[in-house]
Scaffold this active site. Structure first.
Site, PDB file in Angstrom:
ATOM      1  N   ASN A  19     -50.655 -20.303   4.668  1.00  0.00           N
ATOM      2  CA  ASN A  19     -51.358 -21.193   4.840  1.00  0.00           C
ATOM      3  C   ASN A  19     -52.458 -20.839   5.768  1.00  0.00           C
ATOM      4  OD1 ASN A  19     -48.814 -23.026   4.184  1.00  0.00           O
ATOM      5  ND2 ASN A  19     -48.438 -22.152   6.165  1.00  0.00           N
ATOM      6  N   HIS A  52     -69.436 -32.342   3.481  1.00  0.00           N
ATOM      7  CA  HIS A  52     -69.194 -31.392   4.935  1.00  0.00           C
ATOM      8  C   HIS A  52     -68.485 -31.879   5.971  1.00  0.00           C
ATOM      9  CE1 HIS A  52     -72.097 -30.195   8.475  1.00  0.00           C
ATOM     10  NE2 HIS A  52     -70.862 -28.676   8.320  1.00  0.00           N
TER      11      HIS A  52
END
Length: 129
Positions: free
Chosen positions: A120, A20
């Site tokens: 990107n 996470h």
């Protein structure tokens, strides 16, 4: 042997190590890769594999809580901008130079063969529960 999902052993293993809040930069062939993050380079030829193919494969296996891209993508690469907007309604857009700076904090960089500019995105991993 895995029978589906991401078969590339280096990429599959790198994804399994993410937690996470970790950052994953999915980038075109021309994006400068900062020192530090683990890199899985999938580029084979110009355009192969494409940014869209790699992003779709990654999103099938990752929980993503946030995404950041360069605002220049809107003008320079409208198809990538549409793809990113469709996948990430809360997409944060920053200057390309800022995206390059932020990418230094990524844990993983996945380089595609994409040969169109500004394809990107910096993903921030979430949790599945």
């Amino acid at each position: 042997m895995k029978k589906n999902g991401i078969l590339n052993r280096h990429l599959s293993g790198a994804l399994a190590e993410l937690g996470h809040g970790d950052g994953v930069l999915v980038c075109d062939a021309g994006m400068p890769i900062p020192p530090g993050p683990r890199v899985v380079d999938l580029a084979f030829r110009a355009g192969v594999p494409s940014f869209a193919e790699v992003l779709d494969g990654l999103l099938a296996e990752l929980v993503v809580e946030a995404a950041t891209a360069a605002r220049e993508v809107r003008e320079a690469n409208p198809s990538a901008a549409r793809l990113l907007a469709a996948h990430f309604p809360g997409l944060e857009l920053v200057a390309h130079d800022e995206l390059k700076t932020l990418s230094a904090g990524a844990r993983l960089v996945v380089r595609t063969g994409e040969a169109r500019p500004y394809a990107n995105v910096l993903l921030r991993c979430g949790v599945f529960f």
